[in-house]
Write an enzyme that holds these catalytic residues in place. Structure first.
Site, PDB file in Angstrom:
ATOM      1  N   GLU A 110       0.788  -1.229   0.000  1.00 34.40           N
ATOM      2  CA  GLU A 110       0.000   0.000   0.000  1.00 34.40           C
ATOM      3  C   GLU A 110       0.825   1.286   0.000  1.00 34.40           C
ATOM      4  OE1 GLU A 110      -3.366   0.357  -0.284  1.00 34.40           O
ATOM      5  OE2 GLU A 110      -3.336  -1.796  -0.678  1.00 34.40           O
ATOM      6  N   SER A 401     -57.695   4.612  36.692  1.00 30.64           N
ATOM      7  CA  SER A 401     -57.696   5.382  37.938  1.00 30.64           C
ATOM      8  C   SER A 401     -56.398   6.125  38.201  1.00 30.64           C
ATOM      9  CB  SER A 401     -58.007   4.462  39.123  1.00 30.64           C
ATOM     10  OG  SER A 401     -59.341   3.989  39.041  1.00 30.64           O
TER      11      SER A 401
END
Length: 793
Positions: A110, A401
């Site tokens: 590379e 409730s």
């Protein structure tokens, strides 16, 4: 007289000669303009380049701190890792664990002059330029390892571009990397960040994926295979095309031989070796996903839509500091999953269908800090669903409730007290063409009842009568002010929870009860940073909005403590939770939804269960029986005991009075059971209970969790008990046995049984009095002269 003629001769016009302009003068102005434009363009380009494309360049310290992401991170409020935001198949390894032959292979293929250049290989640029011009197309690149790292880190969103602008930015970022990091640091980050095919990033992940072992154990031949992948990872991946992979590996062998990484004998031996792959593909072990992650992703998406977070940054590049408490989150998810499973087991045994997706019991939990609104836990279902339906945020269900506290809070605002008497009898409400007849649970009615006892018993009839004396619109307005954001129907049934709300908004709306009356805005994310630690967004605190007087908030908290201590929320105490706790249960028609919303001085949390396709949760489904124990389990496992918290203290303006529970008036020794009650100063009762003898003689209130009695009467007939004789006998026994522990324990047991039996006998007697009172209703009664109150401690 005639005008004299003008005989002056005309003068011919002569042209004015203009001086000739040289070609140099004619070119000067355009050249000046062109020069100015060129200078401005150069300055702009330089500024653009220097500022990293107007995005702002990372600092050297940020570059040194950066590591390749393994999927981003969601952090808890104590910075503990919770989960990856977007998992990536990568495992970072230090360069010391990467063998030298692996490093050499990548450098040879590379960037062979990696150790010589300073980010840009100008020799490589010249070589590539000549090759590309000769070929008439782009055949060769000149990207160095540093430039590839820069492209992967900073320009991932422009990776497919082949433009001069992108190359300039690669050059700029490469220069920054070279100036901030050593070559070893650059190589380490490159080997961890690079994509190597099959969805895997980095040499460690690729080694495990292709060869089934760590990169520290791979051979030179295997290293050559890895080093050949960066050029075209998908094309050369041996899991996709073995033939192309072998050809690419052969090319890499030539490079390794040319660059002196290995001698010809070694290379020839490697050429003859077969390409062996691991059978199983690799994926890193990950932390279990969490409902908190899903909720955070929703927040991040909204921040991107608003332009706060750049769209180029995906979740894997972010670190998010959340308000989540990791212990509470884990406990919440376990509690909901376990609770839903237990409910389904009960439903199945009762003949209810639980097999379909819409029939299975689902659940949700929300927990937040009552003073700031910071979310501590959020659970959207019994099982974590990636990008699924988060019921905590989106499921709108009737609260039952659990809506009643807003009715009672509005009553306090309009002058009612905790001792105000309500009629708890069957009621009919005209709602147009029909009559609505809300009934109490089990059709049990208490007759006349105080405000406190009405909420503790969740008396529907008393609550509806109370709301009719108020204004349904004002009740809805108060609920909205406290944090309910959903639209509420302005109908009488709203008092019993006829509207639909989400668990998140209901939980937030309870916070003012426990924090002194201030509305909170729930939030989940404290701040968001990018991969370099730059803060992209942080939460800003909103101004406090007072929605309840501190006195009313305290009285409501006291009311809901009564619900937990001796009312429908008693299962919380039965589960072993001690300390200051308040809350309210909720159950909708046919047991379709069950709720418990409770709070301590440091946490407010809600638990909801129901099916996605609304249907009964069983024959005897209720919030107290199904939701409250799960809430208690979550608090026990995911939070500290409320006993460690400082209890709510009465604010200025609160006083106490001893009241008779049957009349709500001042207590007297001539009336029934009494208790200490809180009042806003000056609002307490002024008359004695002795003015209402029939109401005064009523049941004692149920014992709360502080009661230490331990059982029933044990077969003792209350009618045959003579308290004076028993007390004398017990005293004699204690005096006789002295320090005998066994006898003393037995005596204590006897006294406990005595107290229990006396309470039972008194209750039965008062029920009889109540029955007689009802029979005599409507018959005029002779006035009873009041007795002077006796002195009390």
């Amino acid at each position: 007289m005639e005008a004299e003629a003008n005989n002056t001769p005309a003068i011919a016009a002569t042209p004015v000669e203009t001086p000739a302009v040289s070609w140099r003068a004619r070119l000067l102005k355009p050249l000046l303009y062109a020069g100015a434009i060129a200078v401005a363009g150069a300055f702009t380009t330089a500024s653009w380049w220097w500022s990293c494309g107007w995005q702002g360049c990372p600092t050297p310290s940020q570059l040194r701190a950066w590591k390749p992401t393994e999927g981003g991170a969601l952090l808890a409020r104590d910075s503990a890792f919770v989960s990856a935001l977007s998992p990536v198949n990568r495992t970072n390894v230090p360069l010391a664990l990467v063998p030298a032959h692996v490093q050499a292979a990548f450098i040879a293929v590379e960037d062979r002059r990696f150790h010589a250049h300073h980010g840009v290989d100008w020799y490589g640029v010249a070589r590539a330029t000549v090759a590309n011009v000769t070929a008439g197309s782009v055949r060769e690149g000149a990207s160095t390892i540093t430039m590839q790292l820069a492209r992967n880190v900073f320009l991932g969103n422009r990776a497919t571009e082949r433009t001069f602008g992108r190359k300039l930015l690669e050059w700029r970022y490469a220069t920054l990397l070279e100036g901030s990091l050593s070559k070893q640091d650059i190589l380490e980050r490159y080997l961890n960040v690079i994509y190597l095919g099959n969805g895997v990033y980095g040499v460690e992940g690729a080694s495990r994926d292709l060869f089934g072992k760590s990169v520290k154990n791979i051979s030179l031949g295997e290293a050559a295979m890895l080093a050949g992948l960066p050029k075209a990872p998908s094309s050369y991946s041996p899991r996709r095309d073995k033939a192309r992979a072998r050809a690419r590996r052969a090319t890499v062998f030539d490079v390794l031989l040319r660059e002196g990484v290995a001698d010809s004998a070694t290379i020839q031996k490697l050429r003859n070796a077969p390409l062996k792959l691991a059978r199983a593909e690799w994926a890193p072990a990950r932390a279990v996903d969490s409902w908190a992650v899903e909720a955070v992703r929703v927040t991040l998406d909204s921040l991107r839509a608003a332009g706060v977070i750049p769209k180029a940054l995906n979740d894997a590049q972010l670190r998010v500091w959340s308000t989540i408490d990791r212990r509470a989150q884990i406990a919440g998810e376990r509690a909901i999953a376990s609770g839903a499973w237990q409910i389904d087991q009960e439903r199945a045994s009762g003949g209810f269908a639980v097999s379909g997706a819409g029939s299975r019991t689902q659940g949700a939990l929300v927990a937040l800090d009552p003073t700031t609104g910071a979310l501590r836990a959020i659970v959207g279902g019994r099982r974590i669903e990636r990008k699924g339906f988060n019921r905590a945020l989106r499921a709108k269900r009737q609260p039952g409730s659990t809506f009643k506290p807003f009715v009672y809070a509005e009553a306090l605002r309009q002058g009612f007290t905790l001792a105000s008497m309500l009629e708890d009898e069957p009621v009919e409400i005209d709602i147009g063409r029909t009559m609505w007849t809300p009934a109490n649970y089990g059709d049990n009615y208490a007759g006349h009842i105080t405000l406190r006892d009405a909420l503790a018993r969740s008396a529907n009839a008393a609550t509806v009568r109370l709301s009719s004396k108020l204004s349904v619109r004002r009740i809805a307005d108060l609920a909205h002010a406290q944090g309910i954001t959903s639209e509420l129907p302005i109908v009488p049934a709203l008092a019993l929870g006829a509207g639909a709300v989400t668990p998140l908004e209901l939980t937030a709306a309870y916070a003012p009860f426990g924090n002194g009356g201030t509305r909170v805005q729930p939030y989940l994310v404290e701040r968001v940073e990018d991969q370099f630690g730059r803060v992209l967004w942080s939460h800003s605190r909103t101004a406090a909005v007072k929605v309840l007087e501190a006195t009313d908030a305290f009285l409501m908290t006291s009311l809901m403590q009564g619900v937990v201590d001796r009312g429908t929320g008693r299962p919380v105490r039965d589960a072993g939770i001690r300390g200051p706790v308040a809350g309210k249960t909720g159950t909708t028609n046919d047991g379709t939804d069950v709720w418990f919303v409770g709070f301590t001085p440091t946490l407010v949390a809600s638990v909801w269960f129901g099916a996605d396709d609304p249907q009964p949760l069983g024959w005897n489904a209720s919030g107290g029986r199904l939701a409250a124990p799960v809430w208690a389990r979550f608090l026990r496992d995911g939070w500290h005991s409320p006993e460690e918290d400082s209890a709510w203290m009465p604010p200025a303006g609160i006083e106490t009075k001893q009241i008779d529970i049957g009349t709500g008036k001042l207590a007297s020794d001539w009336c029934g059971p009494s208790r200490k009650e809180f009042f806003v100063r000056g609002s307490g009762p002024r008359t004695s209970c002795e003015n209402d003898p029939y109401l005064a003689m009523r049941d004692a209130e149920p014992p709360d969790w502080h009661d230490s009695s331990d059982g029933g009467a044990g077969g003792i007939d209350p009618a045959q008990i003579d308290p004076a004789q028993i007390a004398a006998a017990v005293s004699g026994v204690l005096e006789a046995v002295g320090g005998n522990a066994t006898a003393r324990a037995a005596a204590d047991r006897i006294m406990s049984e005595l107290r229990k039996a006396q309470r039972d006998a008194a209750r039965e007697a008062r029920r009889e009095v109540e029955r007689v009172r009802r029979e005599l209703r409507g018959v005029p009664q002779a006035p009873v002269p009041p007795r002077p109150p006796r002195e009390r401690d």
